[in-house]
Scaffold this active site. Structure first.
Site, PDB file in Angstrom:
ATOM      1  N   TYR A   1       0.851  -1.197   0.000  1.00  0.00           N
ATOM      2  CA  TYR A   1       0.000   0.000   0.000  1.00  0.00           C
ATOM      3  C   TYR A   1       0.885   1.245   0.000  1.00  0.00           C
ATOM      4  O   TYR A   1       1.754   1.404   0.844  1.00  0.00           O
ATOM      5  CB  TYR A   1      -0.904   0.050   1.232  1.00  0.00           C
ATOM      6  CG  TYR A   1      -1.975  -1.021   1.323  1.00  0.00           C
ATOM      7  CD1 TYR A   1      -2.385  -1.753   0.214  1.00  0.00           C
ATOM      8  CD2 TYR A   1      -2.583  -1.286   2.542  1.00  0.00           C
ATOM      9  CE1 TYR A   1      -3.369  -2.727   0.320  1.00  0.00           C
ATOM     10  CE2 TYR A   1      -3.575  -2.258   2.660  1.00  0.00           C
ATOM     11  CZ  TYR A   1      -3.960  -2.976   1.551  1.00  0.00           C
ATOM     12  OH  TYR A   1      -4.933  -3.939   1.665  1.00  0.00           O
TER      13      TYR A   1
ATOM     14  N   HIS B   1      -1.167 -11.922   1.013  1.00  0.00           N
ATOM     15  CA  HIS B   1      -2.115 -11.002   0.357  1.00  0.00           C
ATOM     16  C   HIS B   1      -2.881 -11.697  -0.765  1.00  0.00           C
ATOM     17  O   HIS B   1      -4.086 -11.558  -0.883  1.00  0.00           O
ATOM     18  CB  HIS B   1      -1.315  -9.813  -0.184  1.00  0.00           C
ATOM     19  CG  HIS B   1      -2.090  -8.539  -0.247  1.00  0.00           C
ATOM     20  ND1 HIS B   1      -1.485  -7.309  -0.194  1.00  0.00           N
ATOM     21  CD2 HIS B   1      -3.412  -8.283  -0.365  1.00  0.00           C
ATOM     22  CE1 HIS B   1      -2.413  -6.365  -0.275  1.00  0.00           C
ATOM     23  NE2 HIS B   1      -3.583  -6.933  -0.385  1.00  0.00           N
TER      24      HIS B   1
ATOM     25  N   PRO C   1     -16.356  -3.579   4.428  1.00  0.00           N
ATOM     26  CA  PRO C   1     -17.727  -3.856   4.897  1.00  0.00           C
ATOM     27  C   PRO C   1     -18.710  -2.772   4.462  1.00  0.00           C
ATOM     28  O   PRO C   1     -19.911  -3.007   4.467  1.00  0.00           O
ATOM     29  CB  PRO C   1     -17.579  -3.871   6.432  1.00  0.00           C
ATOM     30  CG  PRO C   1     -16.383  -3.018   6.709  1.00  0.00           C
ATOM     31  CD  PRO C   1     -15.447  -3.262   5.553  1.00  0.00           C
ATOM     32  N   LEU C   2     -18.170  -1.612   4.068  1.00  0.00           N
ATOM     33  CA  LEU C   2     -19.031  -0.529   3.584  1.00  0.00           C
ATOM     34  C   LEU C   2     -18.991  -0.458   2.058  1.00  0.00           C
ATOM     35  O   LEU C   2     -19.244   0.591   1.465  1.00  0.00           O
ATOM     36  CB  LEU C   2     -18.594   0.808   4.204  1.00  0.00           C
ATOM     37  CG  LEU C   2     -18.517   0.813   5.733  1.00  0.00           C
ATOM     38  CD1 LEU C   2     -18.080   2.174   6.253  1.00  0.00           C
ATOM     39  CD2 LEU C   2     -19.857   0.413   6.343  1.00  0.00           C
ATOM     40  N   GLY C   3     -18.633  -1.588   1.440  1.00  0.00           N
ATOM     41  CA  GLY C   3     -18.622  -1.635  -0.023  1.00  0.00           C
ATOM     42  C   GLY C   3     -17.723  -0.572  -0.630  1.00  0.00           C
ATOM     43  O   GLY C   3     -18.059   0.035  -1.643  1.00  0.00           O
ATOM     44  N   ARG C   4     -16.565  -0.358   0.009  1.00  0.00           N
ATOM     45  CA  ARG C   4     -15.573   0.646  -0.426  1.00  0.00           C
ATOM     46  C   ARG C   4     -16.179   2.046  -0.432  1.00  0.00           C
ATOM     47  O   ARG C   4     -15.809   2.898  -1.221  1.00  0.00           O
ATOM     48  CB  ARG C   4     -14.981   0.278  -1.791  1.00  0.00           C
ATOM     49  CG  ARG C   4     -14.259  -1.080  -1.766  1.00  0.00           C
ATOM     50  CD  ARG C   4     -13.689  -1.421  -3.121  1.00  0.00           C
ATOM     51  NE  ARG C   4     -13.023  -2.731  -3.144  1.00  0.00           N
ATOM     52  CZ  ARG C   4     -11.723  -2.911  -2.968  1.00  0.00           C
ATOM     53  NH1 ARG C   4     -10.940  -1.888  -2.710  1.00  0.00           N
ATOM     54  NH2 ARG C   4     -11.183  -4.118  -3.029  1.00  0.00           N
ATOM     55  N   GLY C   5     -17.152   2.243   0.437  1.00  0.00           N
ATOM     56  CA  GLY C   5     -17.766   3.561   0.591  1.00  0.00           C
ATOM     57  C   GLY C   5     -19.165   3.630  -0.013  1.00  0.00           C
ATOM     58  O   GLY C   5     -19.985   4.441   0.396  1.00  0.00           O
ATOM     59  N   PHE C   6     -19.474   2.742  -0.984  1.00  0.00           N
ATOM     60  CA  PHE C   6     -20.750   2.828  -1.693  1.00  0.00           C
ATOM     61  C   PHE C   6     -21.938   2.625  -0.751  1.00  0.00           C
ATOM     62  O   PHE C   6     -22.964   3.303  -0.861  1.00  0.00           O
ATOM     63  CB  PHE C   6     -20.777   1.776  -2.821  1.00  0.00           C
ATOM     64  CG  PHE C   6     -22.006   1.863  -3.680  1.00  0.00           C
ATOM     65  CD1 PHE C   6     -22.140   2.889  -4.603  1.00  0.00           C
ATOM     66  CD2 PHE C   6     -23.021   0.926  -3.581  1.00  0.00           C
ATOM     67  CE1 PHE C   6     -23.283   2.989  -5.399  1.00  0.00           C
ATOM     68  CE2 PHE C   6     -24.150   1.004  -4.373  1.00  0.00           C
ATOM     69  CZ  PHE C   6     -24.286   2.040  -5.284  1.00  0.00           C
TER      70      PHE C   6
ATOM     71  N   GLY D   1     -23.979   5.340   1.218  1.00  0.00           N
ATOM     72  CA  GLY D   1     -24.948   6.217   0.568  1.00  0.00           C
ATOM     73  C   GLY D   1     -24.394   7.613   0.343  1.00  0.00           C
ATOM     74  O   GLY D   1     -25.111   8.507  -0.095  1.00  0.00           O
TER      75      GLY D   1
HETATM   76  N1  NAP Z   1      -6.951  -8.186   1.664  1.00  0.00           N
HETATM   77  C1  NAP Z   1      -7.238  -7.432   0.645  1.00  0.00           C
HETATM   78  O1  NAP Z   1      -7.040  -7.802  -0.499  1.00  0.00           O
HETATM   79  C2  NAP Z   1      -7.834  -6.067   0.876  1.00  0.00           C
HETATM   80  C3  NAP Z   1      -8.431  -5.387  -0.192  1.00  0.00           C
HETATM   81  C4  NAP Z   1      -8.992  -4.136   0.066  1.00  0.00           C
HETATM   82  C5  NAP Z   1      -8.934  -3.602   1.347  1.00  0.00           C
HETATM   83  N2  NAP Z   1      -8.314  -4.293   2.354  1.00  0.00           N
HETATM   84  C6  NAP Z   1      -8.215  -3.722   3.705  1.00  0.00           C
HETATM   85  O2  NAP Z   1      -9.502  -3.460   4.188  1.00  0.00           O
HETATM   86  C7  NAP Z   1      -9.580  -2.123   4.635  1.00  0.00           C
HETATM   87  C8  NAP Z   1     -10.991  -1.634   4.515  1.00  0.00           C
HETATM   88  O3  NAP Z   1     -11.410  -1.634   3.152  1.00  0.00           O
HETATM   89  P1  NAP Z   1     -12.110  -0.342   2.574  1.00  0.00           P
HETATM   90  O4  NAP Z   1     -11.239   0.817   2.900  1.00  0.00           O
HETATM   91  O5  NAP Z   1     -12.522  -0.575   1.184  1.00  0.00           O
HETATM   92  O6  NAP Z   1     -13.404  -0.286   3.547  1.00  0.00           O
HETATM   93  P2  NAP Z   1     -14.830   0.355   3.555  1.00  0.00           P
HETATM   94  O7  NAP Z   1     -15.056   0.733   4.980  1.00  0.00           O
HETATM   95  O8  NAP Z   1     -15.816  -0.534   2.908  1.00  0.00           O
HETATM   96  O9  NAP Z   1     -14.732   1.676   2.642  1.00  0.00           O
HETATM   97  C9  NAP Z   1     -13.915   2.750   2.934  1.00  0.00           C
HETATM   98  C10 NAP Z   1     -14.492   3.985   2.269  1.00  0.00           C
HETATM   99  O10 NAP Z   1     -15.714   4.328   2.945  1.00  0.00           O
HETATM  100  C11 NAP Z   1     -15.656   5.682   3.396  1.00  0.00           C
HETATM  101  N3  NAP Z   1     -16.307   5.733   4.715  1.00  0.00           N
HETATM  102  C12 NAP Z   1     -16.025   5.006   5.821  1.00  0.00           C
HETATM  103  N4  NAP Z   1     -16.878   5.302   6.816  1.00  0.00           N
HETATM  104  C13 NAP Z   1     -17.717   6.237   6.322  1.00  0.00           C
HETATM  105  C14 NAP Z   1     -18.834   6.925   6.873  1.00  0.00           C
HETATM  106  N5  NAP Z   1     -19.228   6.699   8.132  1.00  0.00           N
HETATM  107  N6  NAP Z   1     -19.481   7.828   6.085  1.00  0.00           N
HETATM  108  C15 NAP Z   1     -19.085   8.054   4.808  1.00  0.00           C
HETATM  109  N7  NAP Z   1     -18.023   7.428   4.232  1.00  0.00           N
HETATM  110  C16 NAP Z   1     -17.358   6.519   4.990  1.00  0.00           C
HETATM  111  C17 NAP Z   1     -14.200   6.032   3.478  1.00  0.00           C
HETATM  112  O11 NAP Z   1     -14.008   7.412   3.259  1.00  0.00           O
HETATM  113  P3  NAP Z   1     -13.450   8.376   4.419  1.00  0.00           P
HETATM  114  O12 NAP Z   1     -11.994   8.160   4.486  1.00  0.00           O
HETATM  115  O13 NAP Z   1     -13.853   9.733   3.941  1.00  0.00           O
HETATM  116  O14 NAP Z   1     -14.174   8.007   5.685  1.00  0.00           O
HETATM  117  C18 NAP Z   1     -13.587   5.189   2.357  1.00  0.00           C
HETATM  118  O15 NAP Z   1     -13.681   5.879   1.134  1.00  0.00           O
HETATM  119  C19 NAP Z   1      -8.551  -1.388   3.789  1.00  0.00           C
HETATM  120  O16 NAP Z   1      -8.146  -0.168   4.384  1.00  0.00           O
HETATM  121  C20 NAP Z   1      -7.443  -2.410   3.739  1.00  0.00           C
HETATM  122  O17 NAP Z   1      -6.659  -2.332   4.928  1.00  0.00           O
HETATM  123  C21 NAP Z   1      -7.785  -5.520   2.134  1.00  0.00           C
END
Ligand code: NAP
Length: 331
Positions: A61, A130, A210-215, A218
């Protein structure tokens, strides 16, 4: 005492446990548009103060800068947390678009030394493969990871995005503490085979995105994403699938409104309701979002609510694949 809601605990394999919500740090360095480094450090430190114990990063990363950021933010707080980092993917600092895999024992051993140096720690708590490198039998990769445990450089090991048969082969070499895979209301692939296999083996599921990468919050404006935001290339957010997926999201927004929750809170509470062996790692760069997300961990959804969510979000509900290329996914 932690500030805010008391987070439920989750048992990982390998005798470790952690708070049910962990913090993913990936978006603090790349993938999701520009991020303010000072605010990211504040988010990590606020998470520690709130009782979050699992912090997830990976060597690639950044590339290669996210571990340094996490290590810096955790200085003086190291003994309160579990650091989870990953190896096995290849990137180049001078060509961020380059991608490769290397699961050879030599690479894993060298990558671990590099991660320890960048993090500024003597031991990594959770060392995760990974992606499986199909050119190298997983037994060989796992043997190297077991060697790192024996050498005291790593406390427990895990795999990411593996199918059940690979997980079983790896676990025959050394106990697997966790599998990290995408898991959310719109990504339920692990439920068929991986989750049952994990349960059989006494390991945990660490569900990422868990938040669908932000989607699923909403609040993601797909048109406003930065040009280099990785999510622009995700099939589910492409124009041909977005309309369908927005309808799916509307159901979440509606239910969250009826139940007095935010969509993000409801999406996270659903993941946490899937079992005492399921951890959710959300990614945020914002202390405000972090607080909102942690509040969801205190919510216990009723049977009726879970049934309603199952009805609206059956496996396969999303249009489009999780990744643009499945080349590195084991399966
Ligand atoms: N093993 C793998 O292959 C793999 C792949 C992908 C990810 N990961 C790990 O999993 C972690 C989590 O994945 P992810 O980052 O995709 O998770 P996620 O929680 O599904 O999505 C993160 C996104 O949601 C937004 N967000 C979070 N809380 C919010 C809220 N309350 N309101 C509005 N927007 C919100 C964040 O923006 P803001 O920053 O503005 O809050 C960010 O853009 C990564 O950081 C990484 O460490 C692992």
């Amino acid at each position: 005492m932690p500030e805010g809601p008391v987070l439920p605990r989750r048992r990982l394999g390998g005798g470790l446990d952690c708070a049910a919500v962990g913090l993913g740090c990936m978006g603090m360095s790349e993938f999701y548009g520009p991020a303010d480094q000072a605010e990211s450090v504040r988010t990590i430190q606020a998470a520690v103060d709130a009782g979050v114990t699992l912090f997830d990063t990976a060597d690639v990363y950044g590339p290669f800068t996210n571990e340094e950021l996490l290590g810096r933010a955790l200085r003086g707080r190291r003994d309160r947390v579990l650091i989870s980092t990953k190896a096995g993917q290849l990137r180049r600092a001078d060509d961020p678009s380059f991608r490769g895999l290397d699961g050879s024992p030599e690479h894993i051993r060298r990558a671990c030394e590099d991660s320890l140096r960048r993090l500024g720690v003597e031991t990594v708590d959770l060392y995760v493969l990974h992606r499986v490198d199909r050119k190298v039998p997983v037994e060989e990769t796992m043997g190297a990871m077991a060697g790192l445990v024996a050498a005291g450089k790593v406390r427990a090991v895990g795999l990411s995005e593996v199918r059940a048969s690979t997980l079983r082969r790896a676990a025959a070499v050394h106990p697997v503490a966790l599998v990290q895979s995408e898991y959310s209301l719109w990504s339920r692939d692990v439920e068929d085979e991986v989750l049952p296999a994990l349960r059989e083996l006494g390991a945990a599921l660490v569900g990422y995105a868990p938040l669908g990468r932000g989607f699923l919050t909403g609040r993601l404006d797909v048109d406003a994403l930065a040009d280099d935001d990785y999510r622009r290339g995700l099939p589910r957010l492409r124009p041909e699938n977005l309309g369908h997926n927005e309808k799916v999201l509307h159901a979440l927004v509606r239910l969250a409104g009826e139940w007095g929750m935010t969509p993000a809170g409801l999406a996270l509470a659903w993941v946490l309701a899937q079992g005492p062996d399921v951890v959710a790692i959300t990614g945020t760069t914002s202390p405000t979002h972090l607080a909102e997300n942690l509040a969801a961990a205190a919510v216990e959804l009723s049977k009726e609510q879970l049934t309603a969510l199952d009805r609206e979000f059956p496996p396969g509900v999303a249009a489009g694949d999780r990744y643009a290329s499945r080349a590195t996914i084991d399966g």
